[in-house]
Design a protein around this motif. Structure first.
Motif, PDB file in Angstrom:
ATOM      1  N   ASP A 125       0.835  -1.204   0.000  1.00 39.88           N
ATOM      2  CA  ASP A 125       0.000   0.000   0.000  1.00 39.88           C
ATOM      3  C   ASP A 125       0.868   1.251   0.000  1.00 39.88           C
ATOM      4  O   ASP A 125       0.599   2.219  -0.703  1.00 39.88           O
ATOM      5  CB  ASP A 125      -0.917   0.014   1.229  1.00 39.88           C
ATOM      6  CG  ASP A 125      -2.092  -0.945   1.063  1.00 39.88           C
ATOM      7  OD1 ASP A 125      -2.238  -1.481  -0.056  1.00 39.88           O
ATOM      8  OD2 ASP A 125      -2.839  -1.146   2.041  1.00 39.88           O
ATOM      9  N   ARG A 126       1.931   1.195   0.806  1.00 43.58           N
ATOM     10  CA  ARG A 126       2.807   2.368   0.898  1.00 43.58           C
ATOM     11  C   ARG A 126       3.500   2.637  -0.423  1.00 43.58           C
ATOM     12  O   ARG A 126       3.591   3.774  -0.874  1.00 43.58           O
ATOM     13  CB  ARG A 126       3.860   2.151   1.995  1.00 43.58           C
ATOM     14  CG  ARG A 126       3.360   2.514   3.358  1.00 43.58           C
ATOM     15  CD  ARG A 126       4.468   2.465   4.366  1.00 43.58           C
ATOM     16  NE  ARG A 126       5.501   3.460   4.121  1.00 43.58           N
ATOM     17  CZ  ARG A 126       6.611   3.550   4.865  1.00 43.58           C
ATOM     18  NH1 ARG A 126       6.805   2.726   5.850  1.00 43.58           N
ATOM     19  NH2 ARG A 126       7.507   4.476   4.594  1.00 43.58           N
ATOM     20  N   LEU A 127       4.000   1.560  -1.035  1.00 43.31           N
ATOM     21  CA  LEU A 127       4.669   1.696  -2.326  1.00 43.31           C
ATOM     22  C   LEU A 127       3.719   2.286  -3.351  1.00 43.31           C
ATOM     23  O   LEU A 127       4.045   3.225  -4.078  1.00 43.31           O
ATOM     24  CB  LEU A 127       5.109   0.312  -2.820  1.00 43.31           C
ATOM     25  CG  LEU A 127       6.538  -0.087  -2.577  1.00 43.31           C
ATOM     26  CD1 LEU A 127       6.762  -1.516  -3.029  1.00 43.31           C
ATOM     27  CD2 LEU A 127       7.480   0.855  -3.331  1.00 43.31           C
ATOM     28  N   TYR A 128       2.515   1.722  -3.362  1.00 43.48           N
ATOM     29  CA  TYR A 128       1.526   2.167  -4.322  1.00 43.48           C
ATOM     30  C   TYR A 128       1.203   3.641  -4.131  1.00 43.48           C
ATOM     31  O   TYR A 128       1.154   4.409  -5.096  1.00 43.48           O
ATOM     32  CB  TYR A 128       0.254   1.321  -4.181  1.00 43.48           C
ATOM     33  CG  TYR A 128      -0.613   1.471  -5.378  1.00 43.48           C
ATOM     34  CD1 TYR A 128      -0.450   0.632  -6.475  1.00 43.48           C
ATOM     35  CD2 TYR A 128      -1.538   2.506  -5.438  1.00 43.48           C
ATOM     36  CE1 TYR A 128      -1.201   0.819  -7.608  1.00 43.48           C
ATOM     37  CE2 TYR A 128      -2.295   2.698  -6.564  1.00 43.48           C
ATOM     38  CZ  TYR A 128      -2.130   1.847  -7.650  1.00 43.48           C
ATOM     39  OH  TYR A 128      -2.873   2.048  -8.765  1.00 43.48           O
ATOM     40  N   ALA A 129       1.008   4.032  -2.856  1.00 42.84           N
ATOM     41  CA  ALA A 129       0.666   5.421  -2.556  1.00 42.84           C
ATOM     42  C   ALA A 129       1.784   6.361  -2.993  1.00 42.84           C
ATOM     43  O   ALA A 129       1.543   7.427  -3.559  1.00 42.84           O
ATOM     44  CB  ALA A 129       0.384   5.584  -1.067  1.00 42.84           C
ATOM     45  N   ALA A 130       3.042   5.926  -2.762  1.00 42.22           N
ATOM     46  CA  ALA A 130       4.178   6.772  -3.141  1.00 42.22           C
ATOM     47  C   ALA A 130       4.241   6.932  -4.662  1.00 42.22           C
ATOM     48  O   ALA A 130       4.492   8.025  -5.173  1.00 42.22           O
ATOM     49  CB  ALA A 130       5.466   6.165  -2.611  1.00 42.22           C
ATOM     50  N   ARG A 131       3.989   5.831  -5.395  1.00 43.55           N
ATOM     51  CA  ARG A 131       4.014   5.928  -6.866  1.00 43.55           C
ATOM     52  C   ARG A 131       2.898   6.849  -7.350  1.00 43.55           C
ATOM     53  O   ARG A 131       3.114   7.686  -8.229  1.00 43.55           O
ATOM     54  CB  ARG A 131       3.835   4.530  -7.472  1.00 43.55           C
ATOM     55  CG  ARG A 131       5.063   3.680  -7.246  1.00 43.55           C
ATOM     56  CD  ARG A 131       5.316   2.724  -8.402  1.00 43.55           C
ATOM     57  NE  ARG A 131       6.479   1.910  -8.060  1.00 43.55           N
ATOM     58  CZ  ARG A 131       6.397   0.650  -7.646  1.00 43.55           C
ATOM     59  NH1 ARG A 131       5.226   0.031  -7.585  1.00 43.55           N
ATOM     60  NH2 ARG A 131       7.484  -0.017  -7.334  1.00 43.55           N
ATOM     61  N   ALA A 132       1.722   6.702  -6.725  1.00 46.70           N
ATOM     62  CA  ALA A 132       0.593   7.550  -7.112  1.00 46.70           C
ATOM     63  C   ALA A 132       0.907   9.013  -6.845  1.00 46.70           C
ATOM     64  O   ALA A 132       0.524   9.901  -7.600  1.00 46.70           O
ATOM     65  CB  ALA A 132      -0.655   7.132  -6.352  1.00 46.70           C
TER      66      ALA A 132
END
Lengths: 136, 293
Positions: free
Chosen positions: A121-128
């Motif tokens: 989730d954190r990775l995804y949020a950072a990419r977003a």
């Protein structure tokens, strides 16, 4: 007809206004909310909330790192973990965040499913966040 | 009777004390305003969270797959008490009332044959509990030297509690903290966090909850919502503790300032009486000396 939109973060009430339409980054794809929407409770992924005040053009864009939304036919309440106006995002901050998320991902115990989900989730949020910062 | 010089010294010292207490009162008053504002700003999120959780939890409670944060471990043996206090003193009975509540609760639980573990948030609570219950304390955090408390602090505590629960280190978690009722009243309360009690009225208040659709699904959302709820409850406790502390300190320092004023008046009276008595005595000595000639 309008949707009573409320965006709240743990620290404060960020926004409370009537809007024509709002598009949310729901966990399984973007979700447009118009007046009269079926009642729903959704989980949000990291992404951008687009607010259409008159229902046709985007009047505001906010980045959220995750959260929840409660939708009824007249109301849309967003509980955001963290919300920032897209215009205020900085590329550099987003990059550091991605780097942090990647280190955290490396460090996670790959047997612990909850931890994996969390790190993802954190990775995804950072990419977003980077995408949003670039688009702005 | 004390000498004039000694009295003067005492008056000066009480005056200095009064200066300090009145300054502390004013500092607490201005910090209180900020703390109160922060506590109020956090309220909308907690309310909305409660509404969503009410709708979700009522559907899922009792099912065998209910998450541990909601249903607990199914046992009632080990109790974790989270004591929230301030880091500083000079606030009347603010910190010690939490300490006493924890001590009483711990004794009651232990006399029922349960195991008690204590987690201290705030330095004063740890100092108080360390005297008698040192072996039950399993951890503590404090915010000494920090200007303000953020949501991340509450999340850090929540993460520790969730990790402990995952490792089955306790069965029931209770939060003991001061609730901010008003500037002159802070009430020590015990709130059970795990298993999460579902208030009866939320089920009715949410109305047509069966009509909600869930995305992804109820359990996934609940699994994310519950840790967040724990953080929120802790965050609220931290903020109310902060506001309550400033209020308690303001009241305590107001009393201290008033007491110092009373003390100065009393000492000034004694000082003036003594001074006059000395003058009278000297006059009598001079007159009787002159008469003797």
């Amino acid at each position: 007809m309008a949707v009573a939109l409320e965006i709240v973060s743990p620290e404060k009430l960020l926004l409370s206004q009537d809007v024509g339409m709002v598009v949310l980054p729901a966990a399984e794809g973007d979700l447009g909310v118009l007046p009269g929407h079926a009642p729903m409770i959704v989980s949000l992924r990291g992404g951008v909330i687009s607010i259409y005040e008159d229902g046709k053009t985007v009047s505001a864009r906010l980045f959220v790192a995750g959260g929840f939304a409660e939708i009824t036919d007249t109301r849309c309440t967003i509980l955001a973990d963290e919300a920032v106006a897209v215009a205020e995002l900085s590329r550099a901050a987003a990059q550091t965040r991605l780097a942090e998320a990647e280190t955290a991902w490396q460090a996670t115990d790959k047997m612990d499913i909850a931890a994996i989900d969390d790190a993802q989730d954190r990775l995804y949020a950072a990419r977003a966040m980077i995408d949003a910062a670039q688009a702005a | 009777m004390a000498s004039l010089k000694a009295l003067r010294g005492r008056i000066t010292s009480v005056r200095n004390t009064r200066k300090i207490t009145s300054a502390m009162k004013m500092v607490a008053a201005s910090k209180l305003r900020r703390a109160q504002h922060q506590a109020e700003a956090a309220r909308p999120y907690a309310q909305r969270m409660e509404r969503m959780l009410g709708a979700l939890a009522a559907n899922i409670a009792g099912s065998p797959t209910a998450p541990r944060l909601l249903a607990g471990t199914g046992q009632d043996k080990v109790h974790l008490l989270v004591a929230v206090t301030a880091d500083r003193g000079l606030a009347g009975a603010f910190n010690s009332s939490v300490g006493r509540a924890v001590r009483n609760l711990a004794r009651r639980l232990e006399s029922d044959g349960k195991t008690v573990r204590i987690f201290c948030v705030g330095r004063k609570g740890r100092d108080f509990l360390r005297r008698e219950l040192a072996d039950r304390i399993i951890g503590d955090v404090n915010y000494v030297g920090r200007k303000s408390i953020g949501f991340a602090d509450a999340q850090a505590i929540a993460a520790r509690i969730v990790a402990m629960l995952a490792a089955s280190e306790f069965d029931v978690c209770t939060l003991v903290s001061n609730r901010f009722v008003s500037v002159i009243s802070q009430v020590t309360t015990e709130q059970q966090l795990i298993p999460l009690p579902i208030p009866e009225q939320t089920a009715a208040a949410t109305g047509p909850r069966a009509a909600y659709e869930y995305e992804p699904d109820e359990e996934t959302i609940l699994a994310r919502l519950l840790p967040q709820n724990l953080s929120i409850q802790l965050y609220r406790a931290l903020l109310e503790n902060n506001a309550g502390f400033q209020a308690a300190q303001m009241t305590a320092m107001d009393n201290a300032t008033r007491n110092a004023g009373d003390m100065i008046n009393k000492l000034a009276l004694v000082y003036n009486r003594t001074r006059q008595a000395n003058i009278t005595r000297e006059l009598i000595e001079i007159i009787s000396g002159a008469e003797a000639l």
